[in-house]
Scaffold this active site. Structure first.
Site, mmCIF file in Angstrom:
data_model
loop_
_atom_site.group_PDB
_atom_site.id
_atom_site.type_symbol
_atom_site.label_atom_id
_atom_site.label_comp_id
_atom_site.label_asym_id
_atom_site.label_seq_id
_atom_site.Cartn_x
_atom_site.Cartn_y
_atom_site.Cartn_z
ATOM 1 N N TYR A 56 -9.342 16.460 -14.514
ATOM 2 C CA TYR A 56 -9.280 16.720 -13.066
ATOM 3 C C TYR A 56 -9.499 18.213 -12.846
ATOM 4 O O TYR A 56 -8.663 19.042 -13.226
ATOM 5 C CB TYR A 56 -7.927 16.332 -12.478
ATOM 6 C CG TYR A 56 -7.587 14.862 -12.495
ATOM 7 C CD1 TYR A 56 -8.559 13.889 -12.731
ATOM 8 C CD2 TYR A 56 -6.286 14.440 -12.245
ATOM 9 C CE1 TYR A 56 -8.229 12.540 -12.735
ATOM 10 C CE2 TYR A 56 -5.948 13.092 -12.236
ATOM 11 C CZ TYR A 56 -6.919 12.146 -12.486
ATOM 12 O OH TYR A 56 -6.583 10.819 -12.485
ATOM 13 N N LEU A 206 -3.668 3.395 -1.433
ATOM 14 C CA LEU A 206 -4.224 3.521 -0.077
ATOM 15 C C LEU A 206 -5.751 3.501 -0.114
ATOM 16 O O LEU A 206 -6.410 3.903 0.848
ATOM 17 C CB LEU A 206 -3.731 4.814 0.586
ATOM 18 C CG LEU A 206 -2.219 4.893 0.810
ATOM 19 C CD1 LEU A 206 -1.834 6.224 1.432
ATOM 20 C CD2 LEU A 206 -1.736 3.736 1.673
ATOM 21 N N ARG A 208 -7.855 5.332 -1.631
ATOM 22 C CA ARG A 208 -8.390 6.690 -1.462
ATOM 23 C C ARG A 208 -8.453 7.115 0.000
ATOM 24 O O ARG A 208 -9.384 7.763 0.446
ATOM 25 C CB ARG A 208 -9.757 6.797 -2.128
ATOM 26 C CG ARG A 208 -9.651 6.553 -3.618
ATOM 27 C CD ARG A 208 -10.979 6.454 -4.296
ATOM 28 N NE ARG A 208 -10.776 6.414 -5.743
ATOM 29 C CZ ARG A 208 -10.404 5.331 -6.416
ATOM 30 N NH1 ARG A 208 -10.217 4.195 -5.781
ATOM 31 N NH2 ARG A 208 -10.226 5.371 -7.722
ATOM 32 N N GLY A 209 -7.452 6.673 0.746
ATOM 33 C CA GLY A 209 -7.345 7.049 2.153
ATOM 34 C C GLY A 209 -7.952 6.048 3.099
ATOM 35 O O GLY A 209 -7.729 6.117 4.310
ATOM 36 N N SER A 212 -5.225 4.326 4.770
ATOM 37 C CA SER A 212 -4.102 5.224 5.089
ATOM 38 C C SER A 212 -3.831 5.254 6.589
ATOM 39 O O SER A 212 -2.777 5.705 7.031
ATOM 40 C CB SER A 212 -4.418 6.647 4.631
ATOM 41 O OG SER A 212 -5.491 7.186 5.391
#
Length: 334
Positions: A56, A206, A208-209, A212
């Site tokens: 990352y 979620l 990746r949003g 959300s």
């Protein structure tokens, strides 16, 4: 904070974990100070499971976590690290390496960046097609014996690979995407984990949003943002998926909670052996996610959610085709 046992042999962890990938550019720019403040807020709230990958931000994420953990007691955090994904200087992806010699090298750099003398849970990010899983797990097992790793985990592998890995060394948990939009684990992988006493750390809860309640198609997704290349965020797929979000929002509003909170609560309700990882980059999102722990879903709630977002309703694969090919968990074997 409620604690959950991570599998038969794994550590005690908080009922929610903090996934830190988004703090290192995977979803566009992030602010270092706010990222560290978010990690501190998570620890203060009783979250002890901190998840990262050595790739990352090509080590940026581990260095960030190392800075955030400086001065805290070592046992305040259960640090989970994925390894094996290779990067190039342009930020691209260059395959996987899970040979035992490479594992030792990756671990040495992770310990340095994190400022730790051992990793709590260490796992290959993907199955290396050129290295039998038994060799990779054996390599990590040697590091367990040497005291550099406490527990071994897996990530995005199928039932056959899970069984082969567990025959070499006890496996604490499988990290895999699990959400209302990604339920492939329910076909047989979850049953395999339960039969072997392996916990599940669920990422992408979620999507990746996407579910959300905060993402809209008008948001400009930069090329470095994972979602710019994710099929579920494109064109008609995005429109169809946001209709599912609207259906979920109606249920959430009736309960007086947010869409994100009901989506997280749904994953947590699938079993005490499942720990959702929350990818909060800012304290306000962390606070919202923590509110999911107070959401109790009745049988009627779960039935309504199932009707609003039935299994398989998501439009588009969870990764682009090239990345889907690396997912042992998506291959149709036992």
């Amino acid at each position: 904070m409620e604690q959950r046992q991570l599998g038969k042999t794994g550590p005690q962890v908080s009922a929610l974990g903090l996934g830190c990938m988004g703090m290192s550019g995977m979803y566009g720019p992030s602010e270092r100070g706010e990222s560290i403040a978010t990690i501190h807020a998570a620890l203060d709230a009783g979250i002890n499971l901190i998840d990262t990958g050595d790739f990352y931000g090509s080590g940026h994420n581990e260095a960030l976590i190392g800075e955030a953990l400086k001065g805290t007691k070592r046992d305040a955090a259960v640090v989970s690290v994925k390894f094996g994904a290779l990067r190039d200087p342009a930020g691209g992806w260059a395959g996987y390496d899970a040979r035992p010699a490479a594992i030792k090298n990756f671990l040495a750099y992770s310990l340095q960046r994190l400022g730790l003398d051992y990793i709590d849970i260490y796992r290959p990010a993907r199955l290396d097609p050129n290295v039998p899983i038994e060799e990779s797990i054996g390599g990590i097992a040697d590091l367990v014996k040497a005291g550099y790793v406490r527990h071994i985990g897996l990530s995005e592998v199928g039932s056959d690979t899970i069984r082969r890995a567990a025959a070499v060394h006890p496996i604490a948990d499988l990290q895999i995407e699990y959400s209302l939009l990604s339920r492939g684990i329910e076909d047989n992988i979850l049953d395999t984990c339960r039969a072997l006493g392996i916990g599940v750390t669920a990422y992408g809860v979620l999507s990746r949003g996407l579910i959300s309640g905060h993402w809209m198609p008008a948001q400009n997704l930069a090329g470095s943002d994972f979602r710019a290349h994710s099929p579920r965020f494109q064109g008609e797929n995005a429109e169809r998926n946001l209709k599912l979000v609207d259906a979920l929002r109606r249920i959430a509003q009736a309960k007086g909670v947010s869409v994100a909170q009901i989506a997280i609560a749904w994953v947590a309700a699938q079993g005490k052996d499942i720990v959702p990882l929350i990818g909060a980059r800012r304290r306000e999102r962390l606070t919202e996610a923590l509110g999911a722990l107070d959401v109790t879903l009745s049988a009627d709630d779960l039935a309504a959610i199932e009707q609003a977002v039935p299994k398989g309703a998501a439009a588009g694969d969870r990764y682009a085709a090239a990345q889907m090919a690396h997912l042992d968990s998506e291959k149709r074997h036992g």
